[in-house]
Scaffold this motif. Structure first.
Motif, PDB file in Angstrom:
ATOM      1  N   LEU A  96      10.245   5.124   1.757  1.00 47.60           N
ATOM      2  CA  LEU A  96       8.591   5.417   1.533  1.00 47.60           C
ATOM      3  C   LEU A  96       8.193   4.073   1.074  1.00 47.60           C
ATOM      4  N   ALA A  97       8.862   3.215   0.203  1.00 46.25           N
ATOM      5  CA  ALA A  97       8.731   1.872  -0.332  1.00 46.25           C
ATOM      6  C   ALA A  97       8.631   0.906   1.002  1.00 46.25           C
ATOM      7  N   ALA A  98       9.590   0.987   1.941  1.00 46.38           N
ATOM      8  CA  ALA A  98       9.650   0.232   3.064  1.00 46.38           C
ATOM      9  C   ALA A  98       8.387   0.406   3.955  1.00 46.38           C
ATOM     10  N   ILE A  99       7.893   1.708   4.118  1.00 51.72           N
ATOM     11  CA  ILE A  99       6.805   2.332   4.936  1.00 51.72           C
ATOM     12  C   ILE A  99       5.611   1.552   4.262  1.00 51.72           C
ATOM     13  N   THR A 100       5.549   1.679   2.753  1.00 53.92           N
ATOM     14  CA  THR A 100       4.347   0.914   1.940  1.00 53.92           C
ATOM     15  C   THR A 100       4.134  -0.409   2.387  1.00 53.92           C
ATOM     16  N   ARG A 101       5.464  -1.093   2.203  1.00 46.30           N
ATOM     17  CA  ARG A 101       5.346  -2.698   2.231  1.00 46.30           C
ATOM     18  C   ARG A 101       4.684  -3.098   3.752  1.00 46.30           C
ATOM     19  N   ARG A 102       4.989  -2.157   4.724  1.00 47.20           N
ATOM     20  CA  ARG A 102       4.431  -2.669   5.912  1.00 47.20           C
ATOM     21  C   ARG A 102       3.376  -2.132   6.289  1.00 47.20           C
ATOM     22  N   ALA A 103       2.289  -1.527   5.501  1.00 48.14           N
ATOM     23  CA  ALA A 103       0.936  -1.204   5.860  1.00 48.14           C
ATOM     24  C   ALA A 103       0.282  -1.928   4.607  1.00 48.14           C
ATOM     25  N   ALA A 104      -0.690  -2.778   5.388  1.00 46.93           N
ATOM     26  CA  ALA A 104      -1.520  -3.529   4.659  1.00 46.93           C
ATOM     27  C   ALA A 104      -2.601  -2.682   3.993  1.00 46.93           C
ATOM     28  N   PRO A 105      -3.193  -3.035   2.581  1.00 47.77           N
ATOM     29  CA  PRO A 105      -3.911  -1.949   2.221  1.00 47.77           C
ATOM     30  C   PRO A 105      -5.307  -1.777   2.822  1.00 47.77           C
ATOM     31  N   GLU A 106      -5.830  -2.744   3.734  1.00 50.29           N
ATOM     32  CA  GLU A 106      -7.191  -2.545   4.356  1.00 50.29           C
ATOM     33  C   GLU A 106      -6.783  -1.653   5.608  1.00 50.29           C
ATOM     34  N   ARG A 107      -5.487  -1.813   6.316  1.00 51.82           N
ATOM     35  CA  ARG A 107      -5.168  -0.861   7.280  1.00 51.82           C
ATOM     36  C   ARG A 107      -4.981   0.394   7.131  1.00 51.82           C
ATOM     37  N   LEU A 108      -4.423   0.566   5.636  1.00 53.18           N
ATOM     38  CA  LEU A 108      -4.028   2.009   5.195  1.00 53.18           C
ATOM     39  C   LEU A 108      -5.237   2.744   5.078  1.00 53.18           C
ATOM     40  N   ALA A 109      -6.337   1.980   4.334  1.00 47.37           N
ATOM     41  CA  ALA A 109      -7.574   2.360   4.294  1.00 47.37           C
ATOM     42  C   ALA A 109      -8.327   3.073   5.490  1.00 47.37           C
ATOM     43  N   GLN A 110      -8.251   2.195   6.406  1.00 44.52           N
ATOM     44  CA  GLN A 110      -8.650   2.434   7.612  1.00 44.52           C
ATOM     45  C   GLN A 110      -8.254   3.627   8.400  1.00 44.52           C
ATOM     46  N   ALA A 111      -6.773   3.770   8.298  1.00 35.65           N
ATOM     47  CA  ALA A 111      -6.142   5.005   8.782  1.00 35.65           C
ATOM     48  C   ALA A 111      -6.489   6.036   8.130  1.00 35.65           C
ATOM     49  N   GLN A 112      -6.571   5.901   6.745  1.00 40.19           N
ATOM     50  CA  GLN A 112      -6.889   7.454   5.837  1.00 40.19           C
ATOM     51  C   GLN A 112      -8.378   7.852   6.440  1.00 40.19           C
ATOM     52  N   GLU A 113      -9.110   6.911   6.694  1.00 40.86           N
ATOM     53  CA  GLU A 113     -10.613   7.225   6.890  1.00 40.86           C
ATOM     54  C   GLU A 113     -10.593   7.972   8.409  1.00 40.86           C
ATOM     55  N   LYS A 114      -9.840   7.386   9.453  1.00 39.92           N
ATOM     56  CA  LYS A 114      -9.766   7.973  10.829  1.00 39.92           C
ATOM     57  C   LYS A 114      -8.993   9.213  10.844  1.00 39.92           C
TER      58      LYS A 114
END
Length: 212
Positions: A96-114
């Motif tokens: 989970l930590a490795a996945i989190t490190r590879r997801a930029a915060p802004e990209r994660l926010a966009q993904a959560q919105e979509k």
């Protein structure tokens, strides 16, 4: 470098030997690349499609598609399952930590919105957008999406991904008479596609504030 590639291609074994070794190797590398996102899996599929395009077997391209899509699906499911264990644990996990490190915060926010807007259908596009798979997967993990629901959305995503990169390989194979030429073209194109978003973000971060 080009001469070395030419020499390797001239010394390739027979088609039957290529298939006996190539398909399991492709499956293993794509599975590993999906599980540990450091291997350029798109370039692998495109290169395999170039080689298959120049073979005489009418089923060679179909086998590449089936092997690539099933390997990508297996890797995704394993990575998601490992990520779920981290989400459920109070202490997280290295996966989970490795996945989190590879997801930029802004990209994660966009993904959560979509994901909130479109549900599991966003998974299909996540594999087609460069660097889009990991942020969407993390959004699914944080949203506690069940593994079965993730799998249903990941099947068409892997099929579309394999078809897209195979088409790139077919294009490279059809434009050049020699397989090595098509492989070089396909690899260059896939690396350009995968690297373009990162370059764009860096340029926007560097020049964006000044231009505004």
């Amino acid at each position: 470098m080009i001469q070395e590639i030419q020499q390797v291609v001239r010394e390739l074994p027979t088609e039957s030997t290529q298939q006996a070794v190539g398909y399991p190797t492709l499956f293993a590398l794509v599975s590993l690349g999906s599980l540990v996102p450091v291997v350029p899996t798109g370039a692998l599929v495109s290169s395999a499609a170039v080689v298959a395009f120049h073979q005489t077997s009418p089923l060679a391209l179909l086998f590449v598609f089936l092997v690539a899509s099933s390997a990508a699906f297996l890797g995704d499911i394993c990575l998601y399952w490992l990520g779920q264990r981290g989400v459920r644990s109070n202490h997280g996990s290295k996966w989970l930590a490795a996945i989190t490190r590879r997801a930029a915060p802004e990209r994660l926010a966009q993904a959560q919105e979509k994901l909130a807007e479109h549900g599991g259908t966003v998974l299909v596009l996540s594999r087609l957008v460069p660097a889009g798979r990991i942020p969407v997967m993390l959004a699914c993990l944080l949203g506690r999406m069940p593994l079965r629901q993730f799998a249903r959305g990941d099947v068409p995503a892997c099929l579309a991904w394999a078809a897209t990169y195979q088409l790139i390989g077919i294009l490279g194979g059809s434009l050049f008479p020699e397989p090595w030429q098509g492989v070089v073209a396909a690899v260059a194109l896939t690396l350009l596609i995968s690297g373009a978003p990162a370059v764009w973000r860096r340029l926007r971060a560097r020049f964006g504030p000044a231009s505004s």
